[in-house]
Design a protein around this motif. Structure first.
Motif, PDB file in Angstrom:
ATOM      1  N   ASN A   1       0.836  -1.196   0.000  1.00 36.54           N
ATOM      2  CA  ASN A   1       0.000   0.000   0.000  1.00 36.54           C
ATOM      3  C   ASN A   1       0.877   1.253   0.000  1.00 36.54           C
ATOM      4  N   TYR A   2       0.561   2.196  -0.874  1.00 41.05           N
ATOM      5  CA  TYR A   2       1.317   3.440  -0.944  1.00 41.05           C
ATOM      6  C   TYR A   2       0.407   4.664  -1.016  1.00 41.05           C
ATOM      7  N   ASP A   3      -0.890   4.484  -0.823  1.00 38.96           N
ATOM      8  CA  ASP A   3      -1.838   5.596  -0.911  1.00 38.96           C
ATOM      9  C   ASP A   3      -1.518   6.701   0.104  1.00 38.96           C
ATOM     10  N   PHE A   4      -1.116   6.312   1.301  1.00 42.29           N
ATOM     11  CA  PHE A   4      -0.825   7.303   2.327  1.00 42.29           C
ATOM     12  C   PHE A   4       0.381   8.150   1.936  1.00 42.29           C
ATOM     13  N   LEU A   5       1.309   7.582   1.177  1.00 38.93           N
ATOM     14  CA  LEU A   5       2.471   8.345   0.725  1.00 38.93           C
ATOM     15  C   LEU A   5       2.065   9.382  -0.316  1.00 38.93           C
ATOM     16  N   ASP A   6       1.136   9.024  -1.180  1.00 43.99           N
ATOM     17  CA  ASP A   6       0.636   9.990  -2.157  1.00 43.99           C
ATOM     18  C   ASP A   6       0.006  11.192  -1.448  1.00 43.99           C
ATOM     19  N   SER A   7      -0.774  10.934  -0.416  1.00 47.00           N
ATOM     20  CA  SER A   7      -1.416  12.048   0.295  1.00 47.00           C
ATOM     21  C   SER A   7      -0.380  12.889   1.051  1.00 47.00           C
ATOM     22  N   LEU A   8       0.672  12.265   1.576  1.00 44.51           N
ATOM     23  CA  LEU A   8       1.731  13.030   2.236  1.00 44.51           C
ATOM     24  C   LEU A   8       2.488  13.907   1.243  1.00 44.51           C
ATOM     25  N   ILE A   9       2.752  13.377   0.071  1.00 47.83           N
ATOM     26  CA  ILE A   9       3.448  14.158  -0.956  1.00 47.83           C
ATOM     27  C   ILE A   9       2.616  15.382  -1.334  1.00 47.83           C
ATOM     28  N   VAL A  10       1.329  15.194  -1.498  1.00 48.70           N
ATOM     29  CA  VAL A  10       0.450  16.317  -1.829  1.00 48.70           C
ATOM     30  C   VAL A  10       0.453  17.352  -0.711  1.00 48.70           C
ATOM     31  N   LYS A  11       0.403  16.894   0.538  1.00 42.50           N
ATOM     32  CA  LYS A  11       0.420  17.830   1.668  1.00 42.50           C
ATOM     33  C   LYS A  11       1.714  18.636   1.712  1.00 42.50           C
ATOM     34  N   VAL A  12       2.834  17.975   1.459  1.00 44.10           N
ATOM     35  CA  VAL A  12       4.121  18.683   1.474  1.00 44.10           C
ATOM     36  C   VAL A  12       4.181  19.693   0.338  1.00 44.10           C
ATOM     37  N   CYS A  13       3.724  19.294  -0.835  1.00 43.88           N
ATOM     38  CA  CYS A  13       3.759  20.200  -1.982  1.00 43.88           C
ATOM     39  C   CYS A  13       2.808  21.382  -1.819  1.00 43.88           C
ATOM     40  N   ASP A  14       1.685  21.160  -1.167  1.00 40.38           N
ATOM     41  CA  ASP A  14       0.678  22.208  -1.000  1.00 40.38           C
ATOM     42  C   ASP A  14       0.818  22.995   0.304  1.00 40.38           C
ATOM     43  N   ALA A  15       1.851  22.701   1.077  1.00 35.01           N
ATOM     44  CA  ALA A  15       2.016  23.370   2.370  1.00 35.01           C
ATOM     45  C   ALA A  15       2.176  24.873   2.184  1.00 35.01           C
ATOM     46  N   GLU A  16       1.655  25.608   3.126  1.00 35.94           N
ATOM     47  CA  GLU A  16       1.714  27.063   3.092  1.00 35.94           C
ATOM     48  C   GLU A  16       3.156  27.554   3.204  1.00 35.94           C
ATOM     49  N   ILE A  17       3.478  28.537   2.408  1.00 39.50           N
ATOM     50  CA  ILE A  17       4.801  29.148   2.461  1.00 39.50           C
ATOM     51  C   ILE A  17       4.673  30.447   3.246  1.00 39.50           C
ATOM     52  N   SER A  18       5.497  30.569   4.269  1.00 39.18           N
ATOM     53  CA  SER A  18       5.414  31.762   5.103  1.00 39.18           C
ATOM     54  C   SER A  18       6.634  32.649   4.882  1.00 39.18           C
ATOM     55  N   ASN A  19       6.473  33.894   5.238  1.00 39.88           N
ATOM     56  CA  ASN A  19       7.545  34.875   5.119  1.00 39.88           C
ATOM     57  C   ASN A  19       8.389  34.814   6.385  1.00 39.88           C
ATOM     58  N   PRO A  20       9.691  34.494   6.295  1.00 45.48           N
ATOM     59  CA  PRO A  20      10.523  34.355   7.491  1.00 45.48           C
ATOM     60  C   PRO A  20      10.608  35.644   8.327  1.00 45.48           C
ATOM     61  N   GLN A  21      10.650  36.785   7.679  1.00 47.05           N
ATOM     62  CA  GLN A  21      10.722  38.032   8.429  1.00 47.05           C
ATOM     63  C   GLN A  21       9.424  38.286   9.203  1.00 47.05           C
ATOM     64  N   LYS A  22       8.314  37.916   8.633  1.00 43.04           N
ATOM     65  CA  LYS A  22       7.019  38.109   9.272  1.00 43.04           C
ATOM     66  C   LYS A  22       6.863  37.202  10.495  1.00 43.04           C
ATOM     67  N   ASP A  23       7.438  35.987  10.419  1.00 44.00           N
ATOM     68  CA  ASP A  23       7.276  35.014  11.482  1.00 44.00           C
ATOM     69  C   ASP A  23       8.208  35.243  12.668  1.00 44.00           C
ATOM     70  N   CYS A  24       9.254  36.056  12.489  1.00 46.67           N
ATOM     71  CA  CYS A  24      10.199  36.303  13.577  1.00 46.67           C
ATOM     72  C   CYS A  24       9.591  37.223  14.626  1.00 46.67           C
ATOM     73  N   ILE A  25       9.902  36.936  15.855  1.00 42.85           N
ATOM     74  CA  ILE A  25       9.448  37.787  16.957  1.00 42.85           C
ATOM     75  C   ILE A  25      10.602  38.699  17.338  1.00 42.85           C
ATOM     76  N   THR A  26      10.353  39.976  17.324  1.00 44.16           N
ATOM     77  CA  THR A  26      11.399  40.925  17.709  1.00 44.16           C
ATOM     78  C   THR A  26      11.122  41.414  19.115  1.00 44.16           C
ATOM     79  N   ARG A  27      12.192  41.629  19.844  1.00 41.57           N
ATOM     80  CA  ARG A  27      12.054  42.118  21.227  1.00 41.57           C
ATOM     81  C   ARG A  27      12.700  43.454  21.371  1.00 41.57           C
TER      82      ARG A  27
END
Length: 69
Positions: A43-69
């Motif tokens: 069975n490899y169906d679960f791997l197909d769904s993981l590949i799709v999740k990784v490819c479709d994952a949200e891309i975030s802006n590193p500067q936006k995600d940093c917490i400044t103090r």
């Protein structure tokens, strides 16, 4: 029977941060594992769904995600 891939109400999302190169490595590794499972007639169906999740994952802006103090 225990199924580690079954979702239950205890499931939680885990967020990891990877750069583009690491993301491509993850996708390639999952694809290689999927191909190996397919060749072994497993069975490899679960791997197909993981590949799709990784490819479709949200891309975030590193500067936006940093917490400044």
């Amino acid at each position: 029977m225990f199924n580690p891939f079954r979702k239950n109400h205890y499931s939680e999302n885990i967020i990891i941060q990877v750069d583009d190169t690491e993301r491509r490595i993850i996708v390639r590794a999952l694809a290689d594992l999927r191909d190996k499972q397919r060749m072994e007639h497993k069975n490899y169906d679960f791997l197909d769904s993981l590949i799709v999740k990784v490819c479709d994952a949200e891309i975030s802006n590193p500067q936006k995600d940093c917490i400044t103090r």
